[in-house]
Design a protein around this motif. Structure first.
Motif, PDB file in Angstrom:
ATOM      1  N   LEU A 130      35.737  49.047  45.587  1.00  0.00           N
ATOM      2  CA  LEU A 130      35.986  47.708  46.365  1.00  0.00           C
ATOM      3  C   LEU A 130      37.228  46.931  45.762  1.00  0.00           C
ATOM      4  O   LEU A 130      38.154  46.076  46.542  1.00  0.00           O
ATOM      5  CB  LEU A 130      34.797  46.938  45.942  1.00  0.00           C
ATOM      6  N   ALA A 131      37.631  47.169  44.260  1.00  0.00           N
ATOM      7  CA  ALA A 131      39.115  46.073  43.967  1.00  0.00           C
ATOM      8  C   ALA A 131      40.180  46.493  44.660  1.00  0.00           C
ATOM      9  O   ALA A 131      40.375  45.431  45.541  1.00  0.00           O
ATOM     10  CB  ALA A 131      39.556  46.327  42.650  1.00  0.00           C
ATOM     11  N   ARG A 132      40.247  47.943  45.104  1.00  0.00           N
ATOM     12  CA  ARG A 132      41.621  48.218  45.354  1.00  0.00           C
ATOM     13  C   ARG A 132      40.748  47.756  47.187  1.00  0.00           C
ATOM     14  O   ARG A 132      42.091  47.444  47.737  1.00  0.00           O
ATOM     15  CB  ARG A 132      41.148  49.079  45.902  1.00  0.00           C
ATOM     16  N   TYR A 133      39.967  47.417  47.987  1.00  0.00           N
ATOM     17  CA  TYR A 133      40.197  47.247  49.155  1.00  0.00           C
ATOM     18  C   TYR A 133      40.163  45.559  49.340  1.00  0.00           C
ATOM     19  O   TYR A 133      40.812  45.185  49.977  1.00  0.00           O
ATOM     20  CB  TYR A 133      39.275  47.735  49.965  1.00  0.00           C
ATOM     21  N   ASN A 134      39.657  44.870  48.487  1.00  0.00           N
ATOM     22  CA  ASN A 134      39.302  43.227  48.562  1.00  0.00           C
ATOM     23  C   ASN A 134      40.046  42.106  47.427  1.00  0.00           C
ATOM     24  O   ASN A 134      40.405  40.871  47.806  1.00  0.00           O
ATOM     25  CB  ASN A 134      37.737  43.313  48.550  1.00  0.00           C
ATOM     26  N   LEU A 135      41.106  43.156  46.579  1.00  0.00           N
ATOM     27  CA  LEU A 135      41.663  42.590  45.815  1.00  0.00           C
ATOM     28  C   LEU A 135      42.737  42.046  46.324  1.00  0.00           C
ATOM     29  O   LEU A 135      44.036  43.312  45.710  1.00  0.00           O
ATOM     30  CB  LEU A 135      41.640  42.638  44.752  1.00  0.00           C
ATOM     31  N   SER A 140      41.360  36.294  44.937  1.00  0.00           N
ATOM     32  CA  SER A 140      40.632  36.817  45.171  1.00  0.00           C
ATOM     33  C   SER A 140      39.932  38.202  43.674  1.00  0.00           C
ATOM     34  O   SER A 140      39.324  38.231  43.076  1.00  0.00           O
ATOM     35  CB  SER A 140      40.940  38.298  45.544  1.00  0.00           C
ATOM     36  N   VAL A 141      41.751  37.805  42.789  1.00  0.00           N
ATOM     37  CA  VAL A 141      41.389  38.262  41.957  1.00  0.00           C
ATOM     38  C   VAL A 141      41.119  37.581  40.641  1.00  0.00           C
ATOM     39  O   VAL A 141      39.831  37.651  40.046  1.00  0.00           O
ATOM     40  CB  VAL A 141      42.851  39.273  40.922  1.00  0.00           C
ATOM     41  N   LEU A 142      41.225  36.263  40.627  1.00  0.00           N
ATOM     42  CA  LEU A 142      40.810  35.115  39.646  1.00  0.00           C
ATOM     43  C   LEU A 142      39.509  34.828  39.561  1.00  0.00           C
ATOM     44  O   LEU A 142      38.546  34.770  39.443  1.00  0.00           O
ATOM     45  CB  LEU A 142      41.417  33.872  40.222  1.00  0.00           C
ATOM     46  N   LEU A 143      38.560  35.424  40.924  1.00  0.00           N
ATOM     47  CA  LEU A 143      37.685  35.157  41.368  1.00  0.00           C
ATOM     48  C   LEU A 143      37.128  36.397  41.386  1.00  0.00           C
ATOM     49  O   LEU A 143      35.933  36.248  40.405  1.00  0.00           O
ATOM     50  CB  LEU A 143      36.684  35.191  43.340  1.00  0.00           C
ATOM     51  N   ALA A 144      36.925  37.483  41.220  1.00  0.00           N
ATOM     52  CA  ALA A 144      36.393  38.228  40.408  1.00  0.00           C
ATOM     53  C   ALA A 144      36.273  39.046  39.219  1.00  0.00           C
ATOM     54  O   ALA A 144      35.461  38.948  38.140  1.00  0.00           O
ATOM     55  CB  ALA A 144      37.261  39.646  41.336  1.00  0.00           C
ATOM     56  N   LEU A 145      38.034  38.103  38.687  1.00  0.00           N
ATOM     57  CA  LEU A 145      37.690  38.224  36.832  1.00  0.00           C
ATOM     58  C   LEU A 145      36.625  37.110  36.185  1.00  0.00           C
ATOM     59  O   LEU A 145      35.530  37.142  35.716  1.00  0.00           O
ATOM     60  CB  LEU A 145      39.515  37.666  36.347  1.00  0.00           C
ATOM     61  N   GLY A 146      37.289  36.392  37.150  1.00  0.00           N
ATOM     62  CA  GLY A 146      35.362  35.020  36.342  1.00  0.00           C
ATOM     63  C   GLY A 146      34.399  35.181  37.018  1.00  0.00           C
ATOM     64  O   GLY A 146      33.187  35.294  36.187  1.00  0.00           O
TER      65      GLY A 146
ATOM     66  N   GLY B  17      28.013  41.382  52.944  1.00  0.00           N
ATOM     67  CA  GLY B  17      29.048  42.351  52.122  1.00  0.00           C
ATOM     68  C   GLY B  17      28.863  43.863  51.913  1.00  0.00           C
ATOM     69  O   GLY B  17      29.361  44.516  50.953  1.00  0.00           O
ATOM     70  N   GLY B  18      28.212  43.754  51.753  1.00  0.00           N
ATOM     71  CA  GLY B  18      27.522  45.879  51.734  1.00  0.00           C
ATOM     72  C   GLY B  18      26.433  45.667  50.461  1.00  0.00           C
ATOM     73  O   GLY B  18      26.258  44.807  49.730  1.00  0.00           O
ATOM     74  N   GLY B  19      25.956  47.063  50.206  1.00  0.00           N
ATOM     75  CA  GLY B  19      25.640  48.021  49.503  1.00  0.00           C
ATOM     76  C   GLY B  19      26.044  46.637  47.459  1.00  0.00           C
ATOM     77  O   GLY B  19      24.375  46.802  47.152  1.00  0.00           O
ATOM     78  N   TYR B  20      27.020  47.452  47.210  1.00  0.00           N
ATOM     79  CA  TYR B  20      26.927  47.174  46.516  1.00  0.00           C
ATOM     80  C   TYR B  20      26.832  45.703  46.209  1.00  0.00           C
ATOM     81  O   TYR B  20      26.712  45.110  44.751  1.00  0.00           O
ATOM     82  CB  TYR B  20      28.663  47.624  45.602  1.00  0.00           C
ATOM     83  N   ALA B  21      27.790  44.836  46.605  1.00  0.00           N
ATOM     84  CA  ALA B  21      27.416  43.182  46.651  1.00  0.00           C
ATOM     85  C   ALA B  21      25.393  43.400  46.039  1.00  0.00           C
ATOM     86  O   ALA B  21      25.932  42.215  45.879  1.00  0.00           O
ATOM     87  CB  ALA B  21      27.941  42.648  47.349  1.00  0.00           C
ATOM     88  N   MET B  22      24.995  43.503  47.441  1.00  0.00           N
ATOM     89  CA  MET B  22      23.560  43.518  47.240  1.00  0.00           C
ATOM     90  C   MET B  22      22.987  43.965  45.726  1.00  0.00           C
ATOM     91  O   MET B  22      22.331  44.046  44.642  1.00  0.00           O
ATOM     92  CB  MET B  22      23.130  44.345  47.735  1.00  0.00           C
ATOM     93  N   ILE B 110      33.397  36.375  48.978  1.00  0.00           N
ATOM     94  CA  ILE B 110      31.563  37.206  48.327  1.00  0.00           C
ATOM     95  C   ILE B 110      32.942  38.516  47.993  1.00  0.00           C
ATOM     96  O   ILE B 110      32.416  39.003  47.040  1.00  0.00           O
ATOM     97  CB  ILE B 110      30.904  36.549  49.274  1.00  0.00           C
ATOM     98  N   LYS B 111      33.675  38.655  48.339  1.00  0.00           N
ATOM     99  CA  LYS B 111      33.700  40.486  48.487  1.00  0.00           C
ATOM    100  C   LYS B 111      34.480  40.920  47.475  1.00  0.00           C
ATOM    101  O   LYS B 111      34.049  41.607  46.575  1.00  0.00           O
ATOM    102  CB  LYS B 111      34.356  39.875  50.043  1.00  0.00           C
ATOM    103  N   PRO B 112      35.325  39.421  47.146  1.00  0.00           N
ATOM    104  CA  PRO B 112      36.028  39.491  45.176  1.00  0.00           C
ATOM    105  C   PRO B 112      35.090  39.578  44.652  1.00  0.00           C
ATOM    106  O   PRO B 112      35.203  40.111  43.022  1.00  0.00           O
ATOM    107  CB  PRO B 112      37.373  38.588  45.695  1.00  0.00           C
ATOM    108  N   ALA B 113      33.975  38.712  44.420  1.00  0.00           N
ATOM    109  CA  ALA B 113      33.185  38.507  43.484  1.00  0.00           C
ATOM    110  C   ALA B 113      32.403  39.469  43.515  1.00  0.00           C
ATOM    111  O   ALA B 113      32.060  39.827  42.216  1.00  0.00           O
ATOM    112  CB  ALA B 113      32.319  37.775  44.077  1.00  0.00           C
ATOM    113  N   ALA B 114      32.035  40.429  44.318  1.00  0.00           N
ATOM    114  CA  ALA B 114      31.266  41.812  43.956  1.00  0.00           C
ATOM    115  C   ALA B 114      31.852  42.289  43.260  1.00  0.00           C
ATOM    116  O   ALA B 114      31.374  43.158  42.601  1.00  0.00           O
ATOM    117  CB  ALA B 114      31.319  41.985  45.314  1.00  0.00           C
ATOM    118  N   VAL B 115      33.504  42.679  43.390  1.00  0.00           N
ATOM    119  CA  VAL B 115      33.861  43.575  42.702  1.00  0.00           C
ATOM    120  C   VAL B 115      33.508  43.190  41.267  1.00  0.00           C
ATOM    121  O   VAL B 115      33.199  43.558  40.348  1.00  0.00           O
ATOM    122  CB  VAL B 115      35.551  43.462  42.559  1.00  0.00           C
TER     123      VAL B 115
END
Lengths: 184, 183
Positions: A130-135, A140-146, B17-22, B110-115
């Motif tokens: 997921l990180a490879r496609y969405n960050l 987006s990196v900040l959102l994921a880390l947060g 945004g799909g299964g893993y987000a859920m 949401i997609k980055p948040a899901a990561v």
């Protein structure tokens, strides 16, 4: 009615044969719905598939509902949706019953323990892909880390963070649009 | 049963945004229904073994574990509701929503948040299976389970490097677990 049963059958088969949800079903659906029965055009199918991924809910089910509704109205939607959900539900219900019967001690627990470690590995792997496609940018990196840190430190729950992330997404896109409009 | 229904309704409507987000939403709710981290790990394994979308599989499992067959039905129905509502709505207003930037803007967030969220769930499972603790705050009580570490590293490596079939990987994990029992 014949179209309804056809939709039901198509999704029942596709649902039984596809292991993960989302768009994994698409190639099977495309072959049957477009090539074999000519129920809709390929362009329509692709458009609805893209759309299914942007709406909330179970992606594979949303996609089935779109195709069902397009082909045969509201009843088509119900039949396609039922076909998409039923295999997952029935098989999982049986698996859960079997799982509940497994003794949680001795060698069975040792096996289960190793499988649980494998589950953790699968989730790390999922996070990585997921990180490879969405960050793709700093935000987006900040959102994921947060989100990661706030969850691990139990500051905020997943539902709160999802809503927060949606607000951030809307705000950043809005700001970008405003800037682009000023430019030209 | 009503609690389970409402919980999965919420999961469905927030489930962009799909299964893993859920799955991270499901993990957050699962403790409320008496599910241990171990049982959640077992759910993740079953998700991989049983065909179908993760959200449907998970709703069935958690509902049935919590209140039997019919609660499983209720949870599965609840998580299916958003699709049944949004599809007719969208098709009704098709032209007006077509160029709506809001939906993609929401997904951009949401997609980055899901990561991050799914990584947190993975860490939770790691802490429980490998270190025998429930959260990062009890690291002092951690005790390392070497078998779990070996399985985790091996499965992660095989999955990332060669995309080995997940069913095969789970079988491998099971065999290692069985052998470890006799060591």
């Amino acid at each position: 009615m014949r179209k309804n049963w056809l939709l039901f059958k198509i999704y029942l088969l596709a649902g039984t044969l596809t292991f993960s949800g989302g768009m994994a079903m698409l190639p099977t659906i495309e072959r049957v719905v477009v090539n074999k029965y000519h129920l809709m055009s390929r362009a329509d199918l692709y458009e609805y598939s893209t759309l299914s991924q942007t709406l909330p809910g179970v992606i594979a089910l949303t996609n089935a509902c779109f195709i069902g509704k397009k082909v045969n109205g509201r009843s088509g939607m119900i039949f396609a949706g039922l076909g998409a959900v039923l295999p997952a539900f029935v098989l999982m219900s049986l698996a859960t019953t079997a799982y509940q019967l497994v003794p949680k001690e001795g060698i069975a627990l040792s096996i289960l323990g190793a499988i649980r470690a494998a589950s953790a590995a699968f989730l790390f792997s999922a996070a990585y892909s997921l990180a490879r496609y969405n960050l793709s940018d700093k935000l987006s990196v900040l959102l994921a880390l947060g989100c990661f840190l706030l969850t691990v430190l139990s500051v905020a729950s997943a539902p709160t963070l999802i809503i927060g992330a949606a607000v951030v997404g809307i705000t950043s896109t809005f700001v970008k649009r405003q800037r682009d409009q000023k430019k030209g | 049963m009503l609690n389970v229904f409402l919980a999965f309704l919420k999961i469905g409507f927030l489930g962009f945004g799909g299964g893993y987000a859920m799955l991270s939403l499901i993990f957050a709710e699962s403790a409320r229904f008496g599910l241990s981290v171990q049982q959640f790990a077992d759910l993740t394994a079953l998700d991989g073994l049983i065909p179908g979308p993760i959200a449907i599989n998970s709703a069935t499992y958690i509902g049935q574990m919590y209140g039997g067959f019919w609660t499983g039905v209720a949870a599965t129905l609840a998580v299916s509701v958003p699709s049944m509502i949004f599809v007719p709505l969208y098709m009704h207003f098709e032209t007006r929503i077509k160029n709506n930037w809001l939906l993609s803007a929401i997904l951009n967030g949401i997609k980055p948040a899901a990561v991050g969220l799914i990584l947190a769930v993975a860490l939770s499972l790691l802490l429980t299976t490998v270190f025998g603790i429930n959260d990062i705050f009890s690291l002092a009580q951690a005790h390392v389970d070497w078998v779990s570490i070996v399985v985790l590293v091996l499965v992660l490596g095989l999955d990332l490097k060669w995309h080995t079939n997940p069913v095969l990987l789970m079988l491998l994990a099971g065999v290692i677990g069985a052998v470890a029992f006799y060591l």
